[in-house]
Scaffold this motif. Structure first.
Motif, PDB file in Angstrom:
ATOM      1  N   ARG A  17      63.310  64.295  73.859  1.00 49.52           N
ATOM      2  CA  ARG A  17      63.825  65.501  73.199  1.00 49.52           C
ATOM      3  C   ARG A  17      62.742  66.568  73.078  1.00 49.52           C
ATOM      4  O   ARG A  17      62.971  67.751  73.342  1.00 49.52           O
ATOM      5  CB  ARG A  17      64.380  65.137  71.821  1.00 49.52           C
ATOM      6  N   VAL A  18      61.532  66.149  72.685  1.00 53.12           N
ATOM      7  CA  VAL A  18      60.415  67.095  72.563  1.00 53.12           C
ATOM      8  C   VAL A  18      60.090  67.696  73.929  1.00 53.12           C
ATOM      9  O   VAL A  18      59.885  68.903  74.058  1.00 53.12           O
ATOM     10  CB  VAL A  18      59.171  66.401  71.960  1.00 53.12           C
ATOM     11  N   GLN A  20      62.123  68.022  76.510  1.00 53.93           N
ATOM     12  CA  GLN A  20      63.209  68.917  76.896  1.00 53.93           C
ATOM     13  C   GLN A  20      63.100  70.260  76.171  1.00 53.93           C
ATOM     14  O   GLN A  20      63.269  71.319  76.778  1.00 53.93           O
ATOM     15  CB  GLN A  20      64.563  68.280  76.612  1.00 53.93           C
ATOM     16  N   LEU A  21      62.812  70.217  74.874  1.00 57.73           N
ATOM     17  CA  LEU A  21      62.639  71.463  74.123  1.00 57.73           C
ATOM     18  C   LEU A  21      61.504  72.297  74.708  1.00 57.73           C
ATOM     19  O   LEU A  21      61.620  73.515  74.854  1.00 57.73           O
ATOM     20  CB  LEU A  21      62.369  71.166  72.642  1.00 57.73           C
ATOM     21  N   HIS A  22      60.398  71.634  75.044  1.00 57.43           N
ATOM     22  CA  HIS A  22      59.257  72.338  75.627  1.00 57.43           C
ATOM     23  C   HIS A  22      59.645  73.005  76.943  1.00 57.43           C
ATOM     24  O   HIS A  22      59.283  74.157  77.195  1.00 57.43           O
ATOM     25  CB  HIS A  22      58.101  71.363  75.841  1.00 57.43           C
ATOM     26  N   GLN A  23      60.389  72.303  77.771  1.00 55.90           N
ATOM     27  CA  GLN A  23      60.810  72.850  79.061  1.00 55.90           C
ATOM     28  C   GLN A  23      61.753  74.036  78.893  1.00 55.90           C
ATOM     29  O   GLN A  23      61.826  74.900  79.754  1.00 55.90           O
ATOM     30  CB  GLN A  23      61.458  71.760  79.908  1.00 55.90           C
ATOM     31  N   GLU A  24      62.456  74.081  77.768  1.00 53.86           N
ATOM     32  CA  GLU A  24      63.351  75.200  77.461  1.00 53.86           C
ATOM     33  C   GLU A  24      62.631  76.341  76.755  1.00 53.86           C
ATOM     34  O   GLU A  24      63.247  77.331  76.391  1.00 53.86           O
ATOM     35  CB  GLU A  24      64.514  74.712  76.593  1.00 53.86           C
ATOM     36  N   GLY A  25      61.319  76.179  76.538  1.00 53.55           N
ATOM     37  CA  GLY A  25      60.543  77.213  75.867  1.00 53.55           C
ATOM     38  C   GLY A  25      60.659  77.182  74.357  1.00 53.55           C
ATOM     39  O   GLY A  25      60.329  78.160  73.685  1.00 53.55           O
ATOM     40  N   GLU A  30      58.630  69.451  63.896  1.00 52.19           N
ATOM     41  CA  GLU A  30      58.152  68.263  63.180  1.00 52.19           C
ATOM     42  C   GLU A  30      56.928  67.653  63.853  1.00 52.19           C
ATOM     43  O   GLU A  30      55.942  67.314  63.191  1.00 52.19           O
ATOM     44  CB  GLU A  30      59.264  67.216  63.061  1.00 52.19           C
ATOM     45  N   SER A  31      56.974  67.511  65.170  1.00 51.09           N
ATOM     46  CA  SER A  31      55.831  66.901  65.865  1.00 51.09           C
ATOM     47  C   SER A  31      54.643  67.856  65.902  1.00 51.09           C
ATOM     48  O   SER A  31      53.491  67.421  65.826  1.00 51.09           O
ATOM     49  CB  SER A  31      56.217  66.453  67.275  1.00 51.09           C
ATOM     50  N   ARG A  32      54.911  69.148  65.998  1.00 47.42           N
ATOM     51  CA  ARG A  32      53.802  70.110  65.975  1.00 47.42           C
ATOM     52  C   ARG A  32      53.066  70.065  64.641  1.00 47.42           C
ATOM     53  O   ARG A  32      51.836  70.066  64.592  1.00 47.42           O
ATOM     54  CB  ARG A  32      54.310  71.525  66.266  1.00 47.42           C
ATOM     55  N   GLU A  33      53.818  69.970  63.549  1.00 47.36           N
ATOM     56  CA  GLU A  33      53.190  69.872  62.234  1.00 47.36           C
ATOM     57  C   GLU A  33      52.465  68.538  62.067  1.00 47.36           C
ATOM     58  O   GLU A  33      51.414  68.475  61.426  1.00 47.36           O
ATOM     59  CB  GLU A  33      54.216  70.082  61.130  1.00 47.36           C
ATOM     60  N   GLY A  54      52.316  67.019  76.795  1.00 43.45           N
ATOM     61  CA  GLY A  54      53.202  66.110  77.504  1.00 43.45           C
ATOM     62  C   GLY A  54      53.382  64.821  76.730  1.00 43.45           C
ATOM     63  O   GLY A  54      53.069  64.735  75.549  1.00 43.45           O
ATOM     64  N   ILE A  55      53.913  63.826  77.438  1.00 47.11           N
ATOM     65  CA  ILE A  55      54.116  62.511  76.842  1.00 47.11           C
ATOM     66  C   ILE A  55      53.449  61.469  77.723  1.00 47.11           C
ATOM     67  O   ILE A  55      53.268  61.683  78.923  1.00 47.11           O
ATOM     68  CB  ILE A  55      55.612  62.180  76.645  1.00 47.11           C
ATOM     69  N   THR A  56      53.081  60.350  77.101  1.00 45.17           N
ATOM     70  CA  THR A  56      52.510  59.262  77.884  1.00 45.17           C
ATOM     71  C   THR A  56      53.648  58.522  78.579  1.00 45.17           C
ATOM     72  O   THR A  56      54.814  58.649  78.226  1.00 45.17           O
ATOM     73  CB  THR A  56      51.721  58.286  77.005  1.00 45.17           C
ATOM     74  N   ASN A  57      53.279  57.717  79.553  1.00 42.82           N
ATOM     75  CA  ASN A  57      54.269  57.040  80.366  1.00 42.82           C
ATOM     76  C   ASN A  57      54.349  55.557  80.023  1.00 42.82           C
ATOM     77  O   ASN A  57      54.638  54.733  80.866  1.00 42.82           O
ATOM     78  CB  ASN A  57      53.908  57.225  81.845  1.00 42.82           C
TER      79      ASN A  57
END
Length: 76
Positions: A17-18, A20-25, A30-33, A54-57
């Motif tokens: 979800r994070v 996808q949100l990033h890719q949508e700009g 919550e995670s940023r805080e 990004g995210i780890t794999n």
């Protein structure tokens, strides 16, 4: 200013979800805080907003990755 890489534990659904949100700009507030709080817990002072990298794999332990600019001469 130096950057501090922050790793936040997450689950796969939230991580996707994070991402996808990033890719949508957009921003996952919550995670940023949480990344900002992690910088404070490490005794550093954030100089700007955390930047999603990004995210780890990992198969089990997925982490969100943020870079945070910090002041180099201040320690809390």
């Amino acid at each position: 200013m130096p950057l501090l890489r922050v790793h936040l534990d997450s689950d796969r659904i939230t991580a996707r979800r994070v991402l996808q949100l990033h890719q949508e700009g957009k921003t996952h507030h919550e995670s940023r805080e949480a990344a900002r709080e992690q910088v404070w817990r490490q005794g550093r002072t954030p100089a700007g907003d955390p930047i999603f990298v990004g995210i780890t794999n990992g198969r089990r332990n997925v982490q969100l990755l943020y870079d945070v600019e910090i002041y180099s001469d201040t320690v809390r």
